[in-house]
Design a protein around this motif. Structure first.
Motif, short mmCIF file in Angstrom:
data_model
loop_
_atom_site.label_atom_id
_atom_site.label_comp_id
_atom_site.label_asym_id
_atom_site.label_seq_id
_atom_site.Cartn_x
_atom_site.Cartn_y
_atom_site.Cartn_z
N SER A 31 0.85 -1.19 0.00
CA SER A 31 0.00 0.00 0.00
C SER A 31 0.89 1.24 0.00
O SER A 31 2.03 1.19 0.45
N TYR A 32 0.35 2.31 -0.53
CA TYR A 32 1.11 3.56 -0.61
C TYR A 32 0.15 4.70 -0.83
O TYR A 32 -1.04 4.49 -1.06
N CYS A 33 0.66 5.90 -0.75
CA CYS A 33 -0.13 7.10 -1.04
C CYS A 33 0.06 7.49 -2.49
O CYS A 33 1.17 7.40 -3.02
N THR A 34 -0.99 7.92 -3.10
CA THR A 34 -0.92 8.40 -4.47
C THR A 34 -1.91 9.54 -4.62
O THR A 34 -2.91 9.61 -3.91
N GLY A 35 -1.62 10.43 -5.56
CA GLY A 35 -2.52 11.56 -5.69
C GLY A 35 -2.20 12.40 -6.89
O GLY A 35 -1.31 12.10 -7.69
N TRP A 36 -2.97 13.46 -7.00
CA TRP A 36 -2.85 14.41 -8.08
C TRP A 36 -2.51 15.78 -7.53
O TRP A 36 -3.11 16.24 -6.54
N PHE A 37 -1.55 16.41 -8.19
CA PHE A 37 -1.12 17.74 -7.84
C PHE A 37 -1.20 18.61 -9.09
O PHE A 37 -1.22 18.09 -10.20
N ARG A 38 -1.22 19.90 -8.90
CA ARG A 38 -1.26 20.78 -10.06
C ARG A 38 -0.38 21.99 -9.82
O ARG A 38 -0.16 22.40 -8.69
N GLN A 39 0.08 22.53 -10.94
CA GLN A 39 0.90 23.73 -10.87
C GLN A 39 0.49 24.66 -11.99
O GLN A 39 0.67 24.34 -13.18
N ALA A 40 -0.07 25.79 -11.61
CA ALA A 40 -0.44 26.81 -12.58
C ALA A 40 0.76 27.71 -12.83
O ALA A 40 1.70 27.77 -12.02
N ALA A 41 0.73 28.41 -13.93
CA ALA A 41 1.84 29.30 -14.30
C ALA A 41 2.09 30.31 -13.19
O ALA A 41 1.18 30.99 -12.73
N GLY A 42 3.33 30.38 -12.74
CA GLY A 42 3.71 31.35 -11.72
C GLY A 42 3.31 31.00 -10.31
O GLY A 42 3.48 31.82 -9.40
#
Length: 123
Positions: A31-42
């Motif tokens: 088992s492990y952690c997984t996820g979604w991240f985001r990076q907008a410009a600046g």
């Protein structure tokens, strides 16, 4: 060798939907952690949604609660992000991540990252 491969990004109008997929190759703890991240410009990278493959509640950023849903297919080592009612402020590069669990929503807690998939929402 651990590899995360994202797909499903694209351009949509506000109110539309997209489904992101991430296949996790070569990372096989029970088992492990997984996820979604985001990076907008600046802007700094931020956690969008994350989940522990062993079960339990998912994490969602306040701005996406009620619109985004993270889900798993453990048999396929795949994590999904269903994004509904998209808004222009959701525009960003979206990254999938996986790691031994040190913190669901903490960018620095994740060891493995995908290459990113662009999501663009027009008004």
């Amino acid at each position: 060798q651990v590899q995360l491969v994202e797909s499903g990004g694209g351009s949509v109008q506000a109110g539309g939907s997209l489904r992101l997929s991430c296949i996790v190759y070569g990372y096989t703890p029970s088992s492990y952690c997984t996820g979604w991240f985001r990076q907008a410009a600046g802007k700094e990278r931020e956690g969008v949604a994350a989940i522990y493959t062993g079960g339990g509640s998912a994490y969602y950023h306040d701005s996406v609660k009620g619109r985004f849903t993270i889900s798993l297919d453990n048999a396929k080592n795949t994590v999904y992000l269903q994004m509904n009612n998209l808004k222009p402020e959701d525009t960003a590069m979206y990254y999938c991540a996986a790691s031994f669990c040190l913190g669901l929503k903490t960018v620095g807690a994740y060891d493995y990252w995908g290459q990113g998939t662009q999501v663009t929402v027009s008004s």
